[in-house]
Write a protein that holds these residues in place. Structure first.
Motif, mmCIF file in Angstrom:
data_model
loop_
_atom_site.group_PDB
_atom_site.id
_atom_site.type_symbol
_atom_site.label_atom_id
_atom_site.label_comp_id
_atom_site.label_asym_id
_atom_site.label_seq_id
_atom_site.Cartn_x
_atom_site.Cartn_y
_atom_site.Cartn_z
ATOM 1 N N LYS A 1 0.844 -1.198 0.000
ATOM 2 C CA LYS A 1 0.000 0.000 0.000
ATOM 3 C C LYS A 1 0.876 1.244 0.000
ATOM 4 C CE LYS A 1 -3.866 -2.001 2.514
ATOM 5 N NZ LYS A 1 -4.802 -2.190 1.464
ATOM 6 N N LYS A 2 0.312 2.319 -0.514
ATOM 7 C CA LYS A 2 0.935 3.628 -0.354
ATOM 8 C C LYS A 2 0.432 4.140 0.988
ATOM 9 C CE LYS A 2 -0.300 4.241 -4.894
ATOM 10 N NZ LYS A 2 -0.777 5.056 -6.005
ATOM 11 N N VAL A 3 1.337 4.688 1.779
ATOM 12 C CA VAL A 3 0.994 5.051 3.154
ATOM 13 C C VAL A 3 1.281 6.527 3.411
ATOM 14 C CG1 VAL A 3 1.459 4.598 5.605
ATOM 15 C CG2 VAL A 3 1.473 2.698 3.963
ATOM 16 N N VAL A 4 0.280 7.199 3.972
ATOM 17 C CA VAL A 4 0.455 8.541 4.519
ATOM 18 C C VAL A 4 0.518 8.339 6.021
ATOM 19 C CG1 VAL A 4 -0.581 10.827 4.828
ATOM 20 C CG2 VAL A 4 -0.764 9.656 2.614
ATOM 21 N N LEU A 5 1.705 8.541 6.597
ATOM 22 C CA LEU A 5 1.949 8.312 8.020
ATOM 23 C C LEU A 5 2.084 9.666 8.692
ATOM 24 C CD1 LEU A 5 2.581 6.074 10.174
ATOM 25 C CD2 LEU A 5 4.982 6.513 9.662
ATOM 26 N N ASN A 6 1.072 10.040 9.460
ATOM 27 C CA ASN A 6 0.972 11.375 10.047
ATOM 28 C C ASN A 6 1.178 11.299 11.557
ATOM 29 O OD1 ASN A 6 -1.195 13.418 11.402
ATOM 30 N ND2 ASN A 6 -0.273 14.339 9.600
ATOM 31 N N TYR A 7 2.188 12.007 12.058
ATOM 32 C CA TYR A 7 2.423 12.106 13.497
ATOM 33 C C TYR A 7 1.700 13.348 13.999
ATOM 34 C CZ TYR A 7 5.890 8.428 13.127
ATOM 35 O OH TYR A 7 6.508 7.227 12.922
ATOM 36 N N LYS B 1 13.021 11.353 16.244
ATOM 37 C CA LYS B 1 13.416 12.561 15.519
ATOM 38 C C LYS B 1 12.223 13.292 14.922
ATOM 39 C CE LYS B 1 18.028 10.842 14.795
ATOM 40 N NZ LYS B 1 19.081 10.477 13.896
ATOM 41 N N ILE B 2 11.086 13.211 15.600
ATOM 42 C CA ILE B 2 9.895 13.988 15.248
ATOM 43 C C ILE B 2 9.862 15.139 16.248
ATOM 44 C CG2 ILE B 2 7.380 13.983 14.982
ATOM 45 C CD1 ILE B 2 8.723 12.025 13.069
ATOM 46 N N TYR B 3 10.173 16.345 15.769
ATOM 47 C CA TYR B 3 10.288 17.497 16.661
ATOM 48 C C TYR B 3 9.207 18.538 16.445
ATOM 49 C CZ TYR B 3 14.888 15.411 17.322
ATOM 50 O OH TYR B 3 15.908 14.535 17.578
ATOM 51 N N ALA B 4 8.392 18.364 15.417
ATOM 52 C CA ALA B 4 7.317 19.310 15.125
ATOM 53 C C ALA B 4 6.071 18.512 14.742
ATOM 54 C CB ALA B 4 7.714 20.241 13.984
ATOM 55 N N LEU B 5 4.930 19.038 15.141
ATOM 56 C CA LEU B 5 3.660 18.388 14.802
ATOM 57 C C LEU B 5 2.796 19.343 14.012
ATOM 58 C CD1 LEU B 5 2.808 16.585 18.147
ATOM 59 C CD2 LEU B 5 3.802 15.586 16.091
ATOM 60 N N PRO B 6 2.082 18.839 13.033
ATOM 61 C CA PRO B 6 2.176 17.489 12.508
ATOM 62 C C PRO B 6 3.414 17.306 11.631
ATOM 63 C CG PRO B 6 0.609 18.760 11.219
ATOM 64 C CD PRO B 6 1.060 19.644 12.343
ATOM 65 N N THR B 7 3.891 16.076 11.584
ATOM 66 C CA THR B 7 4.931 15.664 10.642
ATOM 67 C C THR B 7 4.393 14.445 9.911
ATOM 68 O OG1 THR B 7 6.783 16.511 11.948
ATOM 69 C CG2 THR B 7 7.275 14.740 10.392
ATOM 70 N N THR B 8 4.476 14.481 8.604
ATOM 71 C CA THR B 8 3.906 13.413 7.789
ATOM 72 C C THR B 8 4.947 12.850 6.838
ATOM 73 O OG1 THR B 8 1.774 14.560 7.862
ATOM 74 C CG2 THR B 8 2.019 12.836 6.210
ATOM 75 N N PHE B 9 4.960 11.530 6.737
ATOM 76 C CA PHE B 9 5.806 10.832 5.779
ATOM 77 C C PHE B 9 4.894 10.130 4.782
ATOM 78 C CE2 PHE B 9 8.198 10.994 9.731
ATOM 79 C CZ PHE B 9 9.391 11.535 9.308
ATOM 80 N N VAL B 10 5.281 10.162 3.519
ATOM 81 C CA VAL B 10 4.536 9.469 2.477
ATOM 82 C C VAL B 10 5.451 8.372 1.932
ATOM 83 C CG1 VAL B 10 3.305 9.665 0.289
ATOM 84 C CG2 VAL B 10 3.264 11.577 1.917
ATOM 85 N N PHE B 11 4.901 7.154 1.860
ATOM 86 C CA PHE B 11 5.645 5.998 1.383
ATOM 87 C C PHE B 11 4.972 5.439 0.143
ATOM 88 C CE2 PHE B 11 6.202 6.311 5.923
ATOM 89 C CZ PHE B 11 7.577 6.222 6.065
ATOM 90 N N ASN B 12 5.779 4.998 -0.802
ATOM 91 C CA ASN B 12 5.210 4.361 -1.991
ATOM 92 C C ASN B 12 4.829 2.917 -1.660
ATOM 93 O OD1 ASN B 12 7.570 2.816 -2.140
ATOM 94 N ND2 ASN B 12 8.400 3.945 -3.876
ATOM 95 N N SER B 13 4.320 2.203 -2.636
ATOM 96 C CA SER B 13 3.836 0.840 -2.384
ATOM 97 C C SER B 13 4.958 -0.154 -2.092
ATOM 98 C CB SER B 13 2.990 0.351 -3.557
ATOM 99 O OG SER B 13 3.737 0.378 -4.747
ATOM 100 N N SER B 14 6.205 0.241 -2.312
ATOM 101 C CA SER B 14 7.352 -0.599 -1.959
ATOM 102 C C SER B 14 7.876 -0.302 -0.566
ATOM 103 C CB SER B 14 8.486 -0.395 -2.970
ATOM 104 O OG SER B 14 8.059 -0.762 -4.253
ATOM 105 N N GLY B 15 7.264 0.655 0.114
ATOM 106 C CA GLY B 15 7.704 1.014 1.460
ATOM 107 C C GLY B 15 8.800 2.053 1.491
ATOM 108 N N LYS B 16 9.123 2.642 0.353
ATOM 109 C CA LYS B 16 10.172 3.659 0.293
ATOM 110 C C LYS B 16 9.583 5.025 0.634
ATOM 111 C CE LYS B 16 13.390 5.909 -2.836
ATOM 112 N NZ LYS B 16 13.824 6.060 -4.220
ATOM 113 N N LYS B 17 10.267 5.741 1.528
ATOM 114 C CA LYS B 17 9.851 7.101 1.875
ATOM 115 C C LYS B 17 10.078 7.998 0.676
ATOM 116 C CE LYS B 17 12.452 9.619 4.463
ATOM 117 N NZ LYS B 17 13.239 10.174 5.554
#
Length: 160
Positions: A51-57, A121-137
């Motif tokens: 899956k493509k993942v939007v990972l939001n802290y 190493k999450i120092y600000a909120l929100p911080t979001t990472f987007v990953f492709n379907s291979s799990g690569k950021k």
């Protein structure tokens, strides 16, 4: 002597460059072992594979985090045929995350990080990472954004 200095400088330069490359390509999906679901059970990472993942802290007390959620929900709907999973992670107690989820009825995957965010190493909120379907950021976004703009939806659709 000049050759030795040149070789040492070249080695240092290439070592630094390789280190940066590793940081850009490591599969963070496999490293998310510090997450639990709202029943305090280890999150099943296999549900993220392919899956493509939007990972939001985020945090329940974070106004910008809460302000971006309606547009994130709208983006989730607009991307429903694009194999995206929206995962929201907080290091707050499960009870607080659960109460927030019930109050707002957001249809996201809510998880708790058992590690404090600053240890990740999450120092600000929100911080979001987007990953492709291979799990690569493929993207990192620090700060709140409007997720459902045409530009952002197009950008997310282009991620393979």
């Amino acid at each position: 002597m000049k050759r030795i200095v040149f070789l040492v400088i070249t080695f240092i330069f290439l070592s630094c460059k390789e280190s940066q490359k590793d940081n850009d390509t490591y599969n963070a999906i496999e490293k998310l072992t510090h997450l639990v679901d709202l029943q305090n059970k280890t999150f099943d990472l296999s549900s993220l594979k392919g899956k493509k993942v939007v990972l939001n802290y985020w945090a329940t007390w974070c106004s910008p985090c809460k302000e971006e959620m309606p547009s994130m929900l709208s983006a989730k709907e607009k991307l429903k045929n694009e194999n995206y999973l929206f995962v929201l992670v907080s290091d707050e107690p499960v009870e607080e995350i659960t109460a927030f989820k019930k109050k707002h009825s957001y249809d996201f995957v809510f998880l708790k990080s058992i590690k404090p965010l600053n240890n990740q190493k999450i120092y600000a909120l929100p911080t979001t990472f987007v990953f492709n379907s291979s799990g690569k950021k493929v993207d990192k976004i620090v700060g709140a954004i409007t997720w459902d703009t045409a530009k952002m939806i197009d950008k997310l659709k282009k991620i393979k």
